[in-house]
Design a protein around this motif. Structure first.
Motif, mmCIF file in Angstrom:
data_model
loop_
_atom_site.group_PDB
_atom_site.id
_atom_site.type_symbol
_atom_site.label_atom_id
_atom_site.label_comp_id
_atom_site.label_asym_id
_atom_site.label_seq_id
_atom_site.Cartn_x
_atom_site.Cartn_y
_atom_site.Cartn_z
ATOM 1 N N GLY A 1 16.764 -5.923 -19.093
ATOM 2 C CA GLY A 1 17.337 -7.161 -19.608
ATOM 3 C C GLY A 1 17.609 -8.191 -18.532
ATOM 4 N N LYS A 2 17.088 -7.955 -17.337
ATOM 5 C CA LYS A 2 17.409 -8.835 -16.208
ATOM 6 C C LYS A 2 16.313 -9.845 -15.878
ATOM 7 C CE LYS A 2 20.671 -5.568 -14.221
ATOM 8 N NZ LYS A 2 21.099 -4.793 -13.040
ATOM 9 N N PHE A 3 15.227 -9.844 -16.622
ATOM 10 C CA PHE A 3 14.150 -10.805 -16.386
ATOM 11 C C PHE A 3 14.234 -11.942 -17.392
ATOM 12 C CE2 PHE A 3 11.224 -7.084 -14.902
ATOM 13 C CZ PHE A 3 12.005 -6.922 -13.767
ATOM 14 N N ASP A 4 13.739 -13.114 -16.974
ATOM 15 C CA ASP A 4 13.611 -14.236 -17.903
ATOM 16 C C ASP A 4 12.361 -15.026 -17.543
ATOM 17 O OD1 ASP A 4 14.216 -15.965 -15.735
ATOM 18 O OD2 ASP A 4 16.355 -15.939 -16.237
ATOM 19 N N ALA A 5 12.158 -16.132 -18.191
ATOM 20 C CA ALA A 5 10.935 -16.917 -17.991
ATOM 21 C C ALA A 5 10.820 -17.459 -16.572
ATOM 22 C CB ALA A 5 10.885 -18.059 -18.995
ATOM 23 N N LYS A 6 11.930 -17.539 -15.851
ATOM 24 C CA LYS A 6 11.918 -18.070 -14.491
ATOM 25 C C LYS A 6 11.778 -16.990 -13.424
ATOM 26 C CE LYS A 6 14.826 -22.038 -15.760
ATOM 27 N NZ LYS A 6 16.128 -22.722 -15.522
ATOM 28 N N THR A 7 11.809 -15.730 -13.834
ATOM 29 C CA THR A 7 11.703 -14.632 -12.872
ATOM 30 C C THR A 7 10.332 -14.653 -12.202
ATOM 31 O OG1 THR A 7 13.194 -13.266 -14.207
ATOM 32 C CG2 THR A 7 11.835 -12.131 -12.561
ATOM 33 N N THR A 8 10.310 -14.515 -10.893
ATOM 34 C CA THR A 8 9.042 -14.458 -10.155
ATOM 35 C C THR A 8 8.903 -13.093 -9.498
ATOM 36 O OG1 THR A 8 10.068 -15.373 -8.162
ATOM 37 C CG2 THR A 8 9.051 -16.934 -9.692
ATOM 38 N N PHE A 9 7.652 -12.696 -9.254
ATOM 39 C CA PHE A 9 7.359 -11.405 -8.659
ATOM 40 C C PHE A 9 6.477 -11.606 -7.432
ATOM 41 C CE2 PHE A 9 8.036 -10.792 -13.208
ATOM 42 C CZ PHE A 9 9.040 -9.827 -13.197
ATOM 43 N N ASP A 10 6.679 -10.774 -6.425
ATOM 44 C CA ASP A 10 5.915 -10.855 -5.185
ATOM 45 C C ASP A 10 4.417 -10.769 -5.456
ATOM 46 O OD1 ASP A 10 6.394 -10.456 -2.011
ATOM 47 O OD2 ASP A 10 4.636 -9.316 -2.656
ATOM 48 N N ALA A 11 3.634 -11.387 -4.601
ATOM 49 C CA ALA A 11 2.175 -11.393 -4.775
ATOM 50 C C ALA A 11 1.600 -9.988 -4.820
ATOM 51 C CB ALA A 11 1.520 -12.201 -3.650
ATOM 52 N N GLN A 12 2.244 -9.027 -4.135
ATOM 53 C CA GLN A 12 1.752 -7.655 -4.110
ATOM 54 C C GLN A 12 2.392 -6.780 -5.175
ATOM 55 O OE1 GLN A 12 1.278 -5.969 -0.027
ATOM 56 N NE2 GLN A 12 2.111 -7.929 0.657
ATOM 57 N N ASP A 13 3.159 -7.360 -6.052
ATOM 58 C CA ASP A 13 3.821 -6.651 -7.145
ATOM 59 C C ASP A 13 2.874 -6.643 -8.350
ATOM 60 O OD1 ASP A 13 5.461 -5.989 -9.372
ATOM 61 O OD2 ASP A 13 7.240 -6.757 -8.347
ATOM 62 N N HIS A 14 2.627 -5.469 -8.901
ATOM 63 C CA HIS A 14 1.684 -5.387 -10.034
ATOM 64 C C HIS A 14 2.144 -6.204 -11.229
ATOM 65 C CE1 HIS A 14 3.743 -2.489 -12.868
ATOM 66 N NE2 HIS A 14 4.471 -2.289 -11.777
ATOM 67 N N ARG A 15 3.435 -6.494 -11.291
ATOM 68 C CA ARG A 15 3.937 -7.325 -12.389
ATOM 69 C C ARG A 15 3.504 -8.779 -12.235
ATOM 70 N NH1 ARG A 15 10.032 -5.078 -11.904
ATOM 71 N NH2 ARG A 15 9.453 -5.479 -9.710
ATOM 72 N N ASN A 16 2.943 -9.081 -11.095
ATOM 73 C CA ASN A 16 2.341 -10.391 -10.854
ATOM 74 C C ASN A 16 0.843 -10.334 -11.104
ATOM 75 O OD1 ASN A 16 1.353 -12.810 -9.876
ATOM 76 N ND2 ASN A 16 2.398 -12.725 -7.924
ATOM 77 N N PHE A 17 0.157 -9.372 -10.442
ATOM 78 C CA PHE A 17 -1.306 -9.413 -10.427
ATOM 79 C C PHE A 17 -2.000 -8.565 -11.496
ATOM 80 C CE2 PHE A 17 -0.337 -5.998 -7.274
ATOM 81 C CZ PHE A 17 -1.067 -4.948 -7.831
#
Length: 328
Positions: free
Chosen positions: A211-227
């Motif tokens: 419950g801690k993520f929102d539309a503004k949450t960003t993830f590191d370039a090496q984080d699979h939640r990004n790529f």
């Protein structure tokens, strides 16, 4: 801590255990041995006695840390690791008995152990589940004293059902959480008949269910939640359980409304999983000591009522099921 039997291994393991994909720190950061040791020792200090790792996690550094800590402790800690993902290209033809045996031997060396409590095929291509010679090879490793048990980690329910046709498969590690419910249907029933231990992985849907993520949450370039949101690097279902991020946030907001008294949904999401008696254990990941303690705070909460569970399931039915239920 409560303990459950891990299927026909007969291991009595902590129902909240530990996955170590991020044990050396958060995604994209360098592996930190101090963080890893603190995190692992905190888990064990609080009753965790089953630790899951893999040879590809931080290219062996996770296994090394697990072995180092386990050897330093007096408690009986069950160690599970996985093999196969080093095969490149990751295709069925790359799975050969000699290759897999070498992976097992390398894991033993890294961890400084004589025997692995559980070795698991690490989400192999579906074709591998139709190759009995691969599964037979692990009987020889058992005879040699290198492993005690064989299990599999799978992407799909169909792979899990095929795997448990092999009599030497003792456990199945599968994605199961509030946003990934299909395994609780046919697979759980079939696993029960064969006394298969079920290990729930990705229990928080890559953090969505905190419950801690929102539309503004960003993830590191090496984080699979990004790529990997679209499955560009590996199976899409590994990232946010395959759910569209924006849609998932809407479902999470509904969950928050159900539990207005809490700012951390993680222990509630874990409690939902533990309501299934067929689950042997959950292996939430952690990159900090506080993540470990958050996962274990499940015991600080009142038990979920049938009404709350029904309301949680209704959110799945409305927001999640139509787009993902049939895929894995």
């Amino acid at each position: 801590m409560n303990y459950r039997k891990l299927g026909k291994t007969n291991f009595n393991i902590s129902e909240i255990s530990l996955g170590t994909w991020q044990v050396g720190g958060k995604w994209g950061s360098a592996f930190d041995n101090k963080t890893a040791d603190e995190l692992l020792n905190t888990a064990i200090d609080n009753g965790v006695n089953f630790i899951d790792t893999a040879d590809v996690y931080e290219n062996g550094l996770s296994e090394t840390a697990v072995g180092r800590v386990v050897r330093s402790r007096s408690e009986r800690i069950y160690v599970a690791t996985k093999c196969g993902r080093h095969i490149n290209p990751h295709v069925s033809e790359g799975y050969q008995p000699k290759v897999l045996q070498k992976f097992v031997e390398d894991s033993l060396k890294r961890m400084g152990l004589e025997t692995l409590d559980l070795i698991q095929l690490h989400c192999p291509p579906t074709e591998v589940f139709y190759r009995p010679e691969i599964f037979e090879m692990f009987d020889r490793l058992k005879d040699q004293g290198k492993i005690l048990n064989l299990g599999v980690s799978v992407e799909k329910v169909e792979e899990a059902l095929k795997a448990i046709e092999y009599s030497n498969v003792t456990t199945v590690q599968i994605i199961f959480n509030l946003f990934r419910q299909r395994p609780s249907q046919l697979f759980f029933a079939e696993a029960r008949k064969k006394d298969i231990g079920i290990i729930a992985r990705v229990p928080l849907a890559s953090g969505l269910l905190t419950g801690k993520f929102d539309a503004k949450t960003t993830f590191d370039a090496q984080d699979h939640r990004n790529f990997n949101r679209n499955g560009d690097a590996f199976d899409k279902g590994e990232t946010f359980s395959g759910i569209d991020y924006e849609l998932a946030l809407k479902a999470v907001e509904k969950l928050k409304a159900l539990f207005p008294e809490t700012t951390n949904l993680a222990p509630i999401a874990l409690q939902w999983i533990l309501s299934f008696e067929d689950i042997s254990c959950i292996i939430p990941g952690a990159s900090t000591k506080n993540h470990v303690l958050s996962n274990l705070s499940v015991y600080d909460l009142p038990k979920l009522t049938p009404e709350k569970i029904s309301a949680m399931n209704a959110i799945y039915e409305e927001y999640i099921k139509p787009s993902v239920h049939h895929l894995w």
